[in-house]
Enzyme design. Structure first.
Site, PDB file in Angstrom:
ATOM      1  N   LYS A 175     -61.081 114.270  -3.233  1.00 26.89           N
ATOM      2  CA  LYS A 175     -61.890 115.272  -3.949  1.00 26.89           C
ATOM      3  C   LYS A 175     -61.997 114.786  -5.383  1.00 26.89           C
ATOM      4  O   LYS A 175     -61.079 114.951  -6.181  1.00 26.89           O
ATOM      5  CB  LYS A 175     -61.178 116.620  -3.897  1.00 26.89           C
ATOM      6  CG  LYS A 175     -62.059 117.848  -3.902  1.00 26.89           C
ATOM      7  CD  LYS A 175     -63.042 117.941  -5.041  1.00 26.89           C
ATOM      8  CE  LYS A 175     -62.556 118.771  -6.189  1.00 26.89           C
ATOM      9  NZ  LYS A 175     -63.332 118.596  -7.410  1.00 26.89           N
ATOM     10  N   GLY A 228     -54.474 115.566 -12.736  1.00 25.84           N
ATOM     11  CA  GLY A 228     -55.342 116.456 -13.505  1.00 25.84           C
ATOM     12  C   GLY A 228     -54.525 117.274 -14.476  1.00 25.84           C
ATOM     13  O   GLY A 228     -53.439 116.875 -14.884  1.00 25.84           O
ATOM     14  N   SER A 229     -55.058 118.435 -14.819  1.00 23.52           N
ATOM     15  CA  SER A 229     -54.424 119.272 -15.834  1.00 23.52           C
ATOM     16  C   SER A 229     -53.218 120.011 -15.256  1.00 23.52           C
ATOM     17  O   SER A 229     -53.067 120.121 -14.035  1.00 23.52           O
ATOM     18  CB  SER A 229     -55.432 120.300 -16.331  1.00 23.52           C
ATOM     19  OG  SER A 229     -55.793 121.153 -15.264  1.00 23.52           O
ATOM     20  N   GLY A 233     -52.867 121.513 -11.569  1.00 22.79           N
ATOM     21  CA  GLY A 233     -51.698 121.030 -10.827  1.00 22.79           C
ATOM     22  C   GLY A 233     -50.835 122.174 -10.328  1.00 22.79           C
ATOM     23  O   GLY A 233     -50.338 122.142  -9.199  1.00 22.79           O
ATOM     24  N   GLU A 250     -49.619 114.202 -11.115  1.00 25.35           N
ATOM     25  CA  GLU A 250     -49.691 113.418 -12.355  1.00 25.35           C
ATOM     26  C   GLU A 250     -50.444 114.286 -13.338  1.00 25.35           C
ATOM     27  O   GLU A 250     -51.653 114.510 -13.181  1.00 25.35           O
ATOM     28  CB  GLU A 250     -50.476 112.112 -12.136  1.00 25.35           C
ATOM     29  CG  GLU A 250     -49.863 111.178 -11.117  1.00 25.35           C
ATOM     30  CD  GLU A 250     -48.676 110.408 -11.656  1.00 25.35           C
ATOM     31  OE1 GLU A 250     -48.296 110.597 -12.817  1.00 25.35           O
ATOM     32  OE2 GLU A 250     -48.116 109.618 -10.877  1.00 25.35           O
ATOM     33  N   CYS A 284     -54.370 110.610 -20.144  1.00 28.48           N
ATOM     34  CA  CYS A 284     -53.145 111.398 -20.006  1.00 28.48           C
ATOM     35  C   CYS A 284     -52.050 110.824 -20.880  1.00 28.48           C
ATOM     36  O   CYS A 284     -51.203 111.533 -21.376  1.00 28.48           O
ATOM     37  CB  CYS A 284     -52.724 111.399 -18.548  1.00 28.48           C
ATOM     38  SG  CYS A 284     -52.629 109.750 -17.864  1.00 28.48           S
ATOM     39  N   GLU A 385     -51.813 119.657 -25.286  1.00 32.69           N
ATOM     40  CA  GLU A 385     -52.660 118.498 -25.034  1.00 32.69           C
ATOM     41  C   GLU A 385     -54.091 118.818 -25.450  1.00 32.69           C
ATOM     42  O   GLU A 385     -54.701 119.745 -24.918  1.00 32.69           O
ATOM     43  CB  GLU A 385     -52.610 118.149 -23.544  1.00 32.69           C
ATOM     44  CG  GLU A 385     -53.346 116.862 -23.221  1.00 32.69           C
ATOM     45  CD  GLU A 385     -53.358 116.562 -21.725  1.00 32.69           C
ATOM     46  OE1 GLU A 385     -53.707 117.458 -20.942  1.00 32.69           O
ATOM     47  OE2 GLU A 385     -53.027 115.423 -21.366  1.00 32.69           O
TER      48      GLU A 385
END
Ligand code: NAD
Length: 492
Positions: A175, A228-229, A233, A250, A284, A385
């Site tokens: 995806k 992703g974020s 996540g 991750e 990241c 972030e």
């Protein structure tokens, strides 16, 4: 304008909803393609296809060596299509063509490395402590792996999951992000041309919760890998754990780049810039907190400002450009909102702090590279972030203080240490709570090097030899060749 359907069961698949969504070229500010808006019905078709391919198709029927050869062939074909794939990524996420080309040319190595491991996954026989019993350990694929990727490095980060998952004998549904689906769809077509049987690699496009959530929740999905974020996540992990599906994550970071007084300052300036302004800060592992020793603080900040004077913002396809636009409108708005937050917190802006109005940047999502000084590590600009070209500079007085500030973060993805002191270069990395630490380097990754986060930066590791075992179940088999149970009522 181009249109892309999904890739399911070895062919193009139109969405059940018939709906589409556009993708914006962040440089021109115009939509350049439309994509199929998948929903739970398309997710179901993809997972069922992957499940069929896992149980009945040609993939499990191949020997491990044959599967490895398919991955080698895929690697060669990806090499031949690197330029085309890079162009697709630039159109979708607006990052520098030079950067995307480096990534696309590097992709094949993952398929070669893990392709070579296919027939080296060996079980073992243990010296079991049960007289007469034969015990072996074997490794088996999970089945259907769902791989969810972000928009910043779409195909590289999908590859970190797909290559080991396929090499381990699983089938996969990818995806991609709704902001960057094109390269992954083309990749699926190339996989098919390379000889990957139908259903072994499927791509479903659409929005995170709607179609990504349906993939994770599907009863035939056995393993989930997400990049992703932390918000995405958390949602994915909670859905996966409901049915006890293993999940690797991750996630984000707020990595510290630490410059000591003994460092080669000219090198360190380049390292700090590569950490936060390369990829427009949208990585990241961005070194978004610069920790500088008190004694060199002013000199170092001045050097950064001088170096950045010549940085060119503009067309990501132009080889002269250093800084590309921000990739998505929500991300653009988020970075601007952090400028307000930093101002309210009393951060002193010595560079940037606005959207860019430079000639050539008018239509795109451009942000001026930004540096804040006088930052306290408790400020939001130092803790959250931003995922943009925004650097927070924090002073420190000694090694212990540097380590304390670096570790005082909810994240633990990466860190940089700039020093010429041998002792420091050995001891400092061990004291930092992060998955990757570079000494006199930044943003170096490899298929050979495990990558992942401590703390809220994630769960699990990608890359390196051990990563293939993230996609394998370990099984114990006890064989009693001479049946006979001494006492059926107690443990043997
Ligand atoms: P995101 O979480 O918004 O989306 C990532 C992917 O997850 C997309 O494909 C999205 O559609 C999907 N998704 C979102 N919500 C979902 C849900 N509820 N269920 C299923 N799928 C869902 O992240 P993003 O904005 O695309 O990427 C940026 C983030 O990724 C940053 O936080 C960055 O630090 C992180 N990132 C981490 C790494 C790493 O290796 N640690 C690498 C690159 C990016």
């Amino acid at each position: 304008m181009q249109h892309y359907d999904m890739w399911i069961d070895g062919k193009w698949h139109a969405p059940e909803s018939k709906a589409t969504f556009p993708s914006l070229d962040p440089y021109t500010g115009k939509d350049w393609a439309t994509f199929a808006k998948g929903d739970f019905r398309d997710a179901d078709a993809a997972v069922r296809s992957a499940d069929r391919a896992f149980r009945e198709g040609d993939w499990p029927a191949m020997t491990a060596t044959q599967r490895g050869r398919v991955l080698y062939r895929l690697a060669d074909m990806l090499e031949a299509h690197a330029e085309e794939l890079a162009d697709l990524e630039v159109a979708d996420n607006g990052k520098l063509k030079a950067e995307m080309l480096v990534q696309m040319k590097y992709l094949p190595e993952w398929f070669r490395y893990y392709g070579g491991m296919c027939d080296k996954i060996e079980g073992r026989v243990t010296p079991i402590d049960k007289p007469g019993i034969f015990h072996q350990v074997v490794y088996e694929p999970y089945g259907v792996v769902v791989a969810i990727a972000p928009w910043n490095s779409p195909l590289l980060l999908a590859t970190w999951k797909v290559a080991p998952a396929l090499a381990a004998g699983n089938t996969v549904v990818v995806k991609p992000s709704e902001f960057s689906s094109a390269s992954t769809l083309r990749f699926a077509e190339i996989c098919h041309e390379a000889g990957l049987p139908p259903g072994v690699l499927n791509v479903v496009t659409g929005y995170g919760e709607e179609v990504g959530g349906a993939l994770v929740e599907h009863p035939l999905t056995s393993r989930v890998a997400f990049t992703g974020s932390d918000v995405g996540g958390r949602a994915v992990a909670l859905t996966a754990i409901k049915d006890f599906k293993p999940v690797s994550l991750e996630l984000g970071g707020k990595s510290a780049n630490i410059v000591f007084e003994d460092a080669n300052l000219d090198d360190a300036v380049k390292g700090v810039i590569s950490g936060i302004f390369a990829a427009t800060g949208q990585t990241c592992m961005a070194g978004s907190r610069l920790l500088v020793h008190d004694s060199i603080h002013d000199e170092f900040v001045e050097k950064l400002l001088v170096f950045m004077q010549d940085a060119k913002l503009g067309d990501p396809r132009n080889a002269e450009t250093n800084i590309a636009p921000v990739s998505t409108k929500p991300q653009f708005d988020k970075v601007l909102s952090f400028f307000e937050i930093a101002k309210a917190e009393g951060a002193k802006c010595v560079m940037g702090g606005t959207r860019s109005t430079r000639p050539g940047c008018e239509k795109g999502l451009f942000i001026e590279p930004t540096i804040y000084v006088g930052i306290d590590n408790r400020m939001r600009i130092a803790r959250e972030e931003v995922f943009g070209p925004v650097l927070s500079v924090i002073r420190f007085g000694n090694d212990d203080e540097a380590v304390e500030i670096a570790n005082d973060s909810p994240y633990g993805l990466a860190a940089g240490v700039w020093t010429r002191d041998l002792e420091r270069s050995i001891t400092l990395p061990r004291r930092i709570r992060a998955g990757t630490v570079w000494v006199n380097a930044y943003r170096v990754v490899s298929y050979l090097a495990p990558f992942g986060g401590f703390k809220q930066s994630g769960i699990g590791r990608e890359n390196g030899a051990a990563a293939i075992y993230e996609y394998l179940e370990e099984k114990s088999i006890f064989i009693n060749p001479k049946p006979g149970i001494a006492n059926p009522f107690v443990l043997s």
